[in-house]
Design an enzyme around this catalytic site. Structure first.
Site, mmCIF file in Angstrom:
data_model
loop_
_atom_site.group_PDB
_atom_site.id
_atom_site.type_symbol
_atom_site.label_atom_id
_atom_site.label_comp_id
_atom_site.label_asym_id
_atom_site.label_seq_id
_atom_site.Cartn_x
_atom_site.Cartn_y
_atom_site.Cartn_z
ATOM 1 N N GLY A 1 107.511 66.728 -42.504
ATOM 2 C CA GLY A 1 108.822 66.004 -43.130
ATOM 3 C C GLY A 1 109.914 65.922 -42.256
ATOM 4 C CB CYS A 2 112.158 63.210 -41.470
ATOM 5 S SG CYS A 2 112.446 62.455 -42.871
ATOM 6 N N GLY A 3 112.924 65.822 -43.566
ATOM 7 C CA GLY A 3 114.246 66.581 -43.864
ATOM 8 C C GLY A 3 115.364 65.655 -44.448
ATOM 9 C CG LEU A 4 116.468 62.460 -42.855
ATOM 10 C CD1 LEU A 4 116.277 60.976 -42.059
ATOM 11 C CD2 LEU A 4 117.875 62.764 -42.681
#
Length: 277
Positions: free
Chosen positions: A120-123
């Protein structure tokens, strides 16, 4: 589209009172005073019984939010693909159960399977970088409006921000016609949420966003331009600055992007031909 509110009287208020101690000019007030705060509530969205995303939002215009989020995230193609919206209120927040067309749900499930297991990129709950930078169809509307009307619209939006006027803590998004009339305003503690609510409101009433401009009381981030383009709106005016990525997306997607729209001033970053003097 059907909408059902369960325990509607349990929905949190959009503002709450709090006792505060004011300090002005370095001097503490002799007694506490009452202030008004904007409320934010956990709001979860579930599609055909499957949880999708949870965020903090102002507990108002949640049906608009459900439709707008579904459109700007590419979950549905049109408001008619949303068959039912049910608000379930609990002490922990609000769950919005959204029933969408079976074809839309099949695409969503395929997308979720494709994302499963990736880093995941967490955005904003998006799990991969390509999902953040997903392409949007170019805006084709050739709407032209006077810059003076756009500036006046920003003033009108500010006057229409009732929740911000009471709390000083919310963003707004508005849509105005090419003729300069302010048509709809939505507020939220989150700038993205406010724009989703506005897009949802227009879609639910059948108003084409391409016949006017979006106004926002915030900076113009990449996501704000992305949502504008996905709604087919040709003009985005922000009270603050854009980011570099936002300007590049506005250029390639055909969105006229105006920043620092304050008083009689504005900076036009892309496609200025839509805003002649």
């Amino acid at each position: 589209m059907d909408t059902t509110d369960l325990d509607l009287d349990r929905l949190p208020a959009d503002r709450v009172a709090a006792d505060v101690m004011r300090i002005r000019g370095g001097q503490r007030a002799p007694a506490s005073e009452q202030d008004v705060l904007a409320e934010e509530t956990p709001v979860a969205l579930a599609y055909n019984g499957i949880s999708h995303a949870t965020m903090l939002a102002s507990p108002t215009d949640l049906e608009d939010f459900a439709v707008g989020f579904s459109l700007t995230e590419g979950i549905v193609e049109a408001a008619r693909d949303v068959r039912d919206i049910v608000l379930n209120v609990s002490d922990d927040g609000v769950v919005i159960d959204i029933e969408i067309a079976s074809a839309c749900m099949a695409r969503l499930k395929t997308r979720r399977r494709a994302l499963s297991g990736r880093t995941g990129c967490g955005l904003c709950g998006v799990e991969t970088l390509p999902e953040v930078l997903r392409p949007v169809a170019p805006v084709t509307a050739e709407t032209v409006m006077r810059l003076a009307d756009l500036l006046a619209g920003m003033h009108a939006m500010r006057r229409a921000q009732a929740l911000h006027g009471a709390t000083g803590a919310t963003h707004a998004a508005a849509w105005m016609t090419a003729q300069g009339a302010l048509h709809a305003v939505r507020e939220d503690v989150g700038r993205h949420n406010a724009l989703d609510k506005l897009i949802g409101a227009l879609a639910r009433e059948g108003t084409a966003a391409g016949a006017g401009a979006f106004l926002v009381s915030s900076r113009a981030s990449f996501e704000m331009v992305q949502k504008t383009a996905s709604a087919g709106c040709p003009i985005l005016a922000a009270v603050s600055a854009p980011t570099g990525l936002a300007v590049r997306l506005a250029q390639t997607s055909g969105v006229t992007l105006a920043g620092f729209v304050r008083g009689d001033d504005a900076t036009l970053y892309t496609h200025p031909q839509r805003l002649p003097d």
